[in-house]
Design a protein around this motif. Structure first.
Motif, short mmCIF file in Angstrom:
data_model
loop_
_atom_site.label_atom_id
_atom_site.label_comp_id
_atom_site.label_asym_id
_atom_site.label_seq_id
_atom_site.Cartn_x
_atom_site.Cartn_y
_atom_site.Cartn_z
N LEU A 1 0.83 -1.21 0.00
CA LEU A 1 0.00 0.00 0.00
C LEU A 1 0.87 1.25 0.00
O LEU A 1 0.73 2.12 -0.87
N ILE A 2 1.79 1.33 0.95
CA ILE A 2 2.52 2.60 1.10
C ILE A 2 3.52 2.80 -0.04
O ILE A 2 3.86 3.93 -0.36
N ALA A 3 3.94 1.70 -0.67
CA ALA A 3 4.85 1.84 -1.81
C ALA A 3 4.16 2.54 -2.98
O ALA A 3 4.82 3.02 -3.90
N LEU A 4 2.83 2.61 -2.97
CA LEU A 4 2.12 3.29 -4.05
C LEU A 4 2.17 4.81 -3.89
O LEU A 4 1.72 5.53 -4.78
N GLY A 5 2.69 5.29 -2.76
CA GLY A 5 2.91 6.73 -2.64
C GLY A 5 1.90 7.48 -1.79
O GLY A 5 1.77 8.70 -1.93
N PHE A 6 1.21 6.79 -0.91
CA PHE A 6 0.30 7.51 0.00
C PHE A 6 1.12 8.43 0.91
O PHE A 6 2.29 8.18 1.17
N LYS A 7 0.45 9.47 1.41
CA LYS A 7 1.14 10.44 2.26
C LYS A 7 1.07 10.00 3.72
O LYS A 7 -0.02 9.81 4.24
N PRO A 8 2.23 9.88 4.38
CA PRO A 8 2.20 9.38 5.77
C PRO A 8 1.37 10.28 6.69
O PRO A 8 0.66 9.77 7.56
N GLU A 9 1.45 11.58 6.49
CA GLU A 9 0.73 12.47 7.41
C GLU A 9 -0.79 12.38 7.21
O GLU A 9 -1.56 12.81 8.06
N LEU A 10 -1.21 11.80 6.08
CA LEU A 10 -2.65 11.70 5.82
C LEU A 10 -3.13 10.25 5.79
O LEU A 10 -4.22 9.96 5.30
N THR A 11 -2.33 9.33 6.31
CA THR A 11 -2.70 7.92 6.22
C THR A 11 -2.59 7.24 7.58
O THR A 11 -1.60 7.43 8.28
N ARG A 12 -3.62 6.50 7.95
CA ARG A 12 -3.58 5.72 9.20
C ARG A 12 -3.92 4.28 8.88
O ARG A 12 -5.04 3.97 8.50
N ILE A 13 -2.93 3.42 9.02
CA ILE A 13 -3.15 2.00 8.76
C ILE A 13 -3.53 1.33 10.08
O ILE A 13 -2.83 1.47 11.08
N ILE A 14 -4.63 0.60 10.03
CA ILE A 14 -5.13 -0.09 11.22
C ILE A 14 -4.94 -1.58 11.04
O ILE A 14 -5.38 -2.14 10.03
N VAL A 15 -4.27 -2.22 11.98
CA VAL A 15 -4.20 -3.69 11.98
C VAL A 15 -5.14 -4.12 13.11
O VAL A 15 -4.83 -3.93 14.29
N ASP A 16 -6.28 -4.68 12.74
CA ASP A 16 -7.37 -4.89 13.71
C ASP A 16 -6.92 -5.51 15.02
O ASP A 16 -7.17 -4.95 16.10
N ALA A 17 -6.31 -6.69 14.95
CA ALA A 17 -6.02 -7.43 16.18
C ALA A 17 -4.98 -6.72 17.05
O ALA A 17 -4.92 -6.93 18.26
N VAL A 18 -4.17 -5.85 16.42
CA VAL A 18 -3.12 -5.15 17.16
C VAL A 18 -3.64 -3.83 17.74
O VAL A 18 -3.29 -3.45 18.85
N HIS A 19 -4.47 -3.15 16.97
CA HIS A 19 -4.90 -1.79 17.35
C HIS A 19 -6.31 -1.76 17.93
O HIS A 19 -6.97 -0.74 17.92
N ILE A 20 -6.73 -2.88 18.47
CA ILE A 20 -8.14 -3.06 18.82
C ILE A 20 -8.64 -2.07 19.88
O ILE A 20 -9.83 -1.73 19.88
#
Ligand code: TRP
Length: 389
Positions: A142-161
């Motif tokens: 996903l992030i290799a496609l060039g999303f902006k870190p300051e505007l992106t929040r990746i949620i890993v369900d079981a970790v960030h529950i």
């Protein structure tokens, strides 16, 4: 299995048969993307993204409302996601490419959910360790496609529950078991995790509202198979005082075989972003085309780009210029270009893309942290969401 071999089945967990997109719009009760919506996109983005021009995104819910809110000064947040069941293939990134376009054009924040929980619950053979590990690995694509870190929040369900749970139970309280059974086709013998999970997938629709302490419109770009989740979420939203999430739906990218979408369970029909470029070339050279059995017939009769998987690859990702795409179509129809050459040209493009992507992917390994939900943010959401004792 579907009753008849060609019968269309579209659910979050299964897509089979010949897809009739008009019929899906009727069945799901969504809206086709018409001229008015396109005009809004033109106005805001200074043109039309190739996926809109080609109606790869073809249907929506409440997109007109999203633009109305925007005109009133209420910016939307984006939400999409991925079930980490294995490596990411080209079909998966079609909506991500469009999501990045929206992030760039509207400076929109994106919540990206990785459902390690869902994939663990759904697949008998997967361990939770595997799906969580795969989630982090997929995040690199996903992030290799060039999303902006300051505007992106990746949620890993079981970790960030902890950031999700209070909203998940509030959603869950308003959904009955029979609704979930009917909407998702679950059976009594299915595990109860699957019954609860749709509440978890609903949560990111509302996260930004909790963060900002006021209602924030949410737009979900995703393939249309995810629509059942949003139908349920939209019913619950007003009961919790939130806006209903809006959607924009994409078609499925066809696989390299004859008919059917790209499917990870048939590795020869799809190109994974981690495939060695040579492997991708080989898959493309073996692809199903709309060509004639012999070169002589092809020159005389022309090919059929309409049913050709190679043509679809150009249309979905690898040729953004409409003029050049039309040229590919016409050269095929007239018999001027034979399948071998057409495949070779595509193979070069795909191999080049994979080389660049894989390099970027490695570079991003050290930067993944910047895109993930931070502990601080999770705590903040958790504390805002909880009722004060
Ligand atoms: N259920 C999706 C899948 O299996 C993953 C997902 C979670 C998702 N949230 C989403 C997909 C939002 C699109 C939009 O792939």
């Amino acid at each position: 299995m579907p009753e008849k071999p060609d019968e269309m089945v579209v659910t979050p967990w299964r897509v089979e048969g010949e897809i009739d997109y008009e019929k899906l719009i009727r069945q799901f009760g969504t809206q086709p993307i018409g001229e008015e919506i396109l005009e809004k996109f033109r106005r805001y983005t200074g043109g039309l993204h190739y996926q809109l021009r080609r109606r790869i995104f073809f249907s929506h819910r409440d997109l007109d409302w999203i633009f109305r809110k925007l005109e009133e000064g209420e910016k939307f947040v984006l939400y999409t996601g991925r079930g980490p069941s294995g490596p990411v293939h080209l079909g998966h990134i079609v909506p991500w490419i469009f999501t990045k376009h929206l992030q760039d054009s509207f400076q929109a924040k994106l919540y990206f959910q990785l459902t390690d929980d869902e994939k663990y619950l759904y697949h008998e053979e997967f361990s939770l360790e595997f799906t969580t590990r795969t989630a982090y690995d997929n995040a690199l694509d996903l992030i290799a496609l060039g999303f902006k870190p300051e505007l992106t929040r990746i949620i890993v369900d079981a970790v960030h529950i902890e950031a999700l749970y209070h909203l998940a139970i509030k959603v869950a309280k308003h959904i009955t078991g029979s609704t979930i059974k009917a909407v998702f086709g679950l059976k009594d013998s299915d595990n109860i995790g699957l019954t609860f999970f749709p509440a978890v997938q609903a949560v990111p629709c509302f996260l930004e509202s909790v963060v900002q302490g006021r209602n924030v419109p949410c737009l979900i770009p995703a393939a249309i198979d995810q629509d059942p989740y949003w139908r349920v979420t939209r019913d619950v939203a007003p009961k919790l005082g939130f806006y209903k999430p809006a959607q924009i739906h994409s078609r499925f990218m066809p696989g390299l075989g004859r008919g059917g979408k790209m499917s990870a369970s048939q590795p020869e029909t799809c190109i994974f972003l981690t495939d060695p470029p040579g492997e991708a070339r080989r898959k493309i050279m073996n692809a199903f085309t709309g060509g004639q059995p012999t070169a002589e017939e092809q020159r005389r009769l022309g090919g059929n780009p309409e049913i050709c998987s190679v043509y679809q690859y150009y249309a979905f990702i690898f040729e953004e210029d409409d003029g050049k795409l039309r040229e590919i179509w016409e050269n095929c129809r007239s018999g001027a270009v034979l399948c071998g050459d057409c495949k070779l040209k595509l193979a070069d493009r795909v191999a080049g893309f994979l080389e660049r992507h894989q390099e970027k992917r490695e570079q991003m390994r050290d930067r993944l942290e910047e895109f993930l939900f931070s502990e601080e943010e999770r705590k903040l959401i958790w504390s805002r969401g909880l009722p004060k004792p």
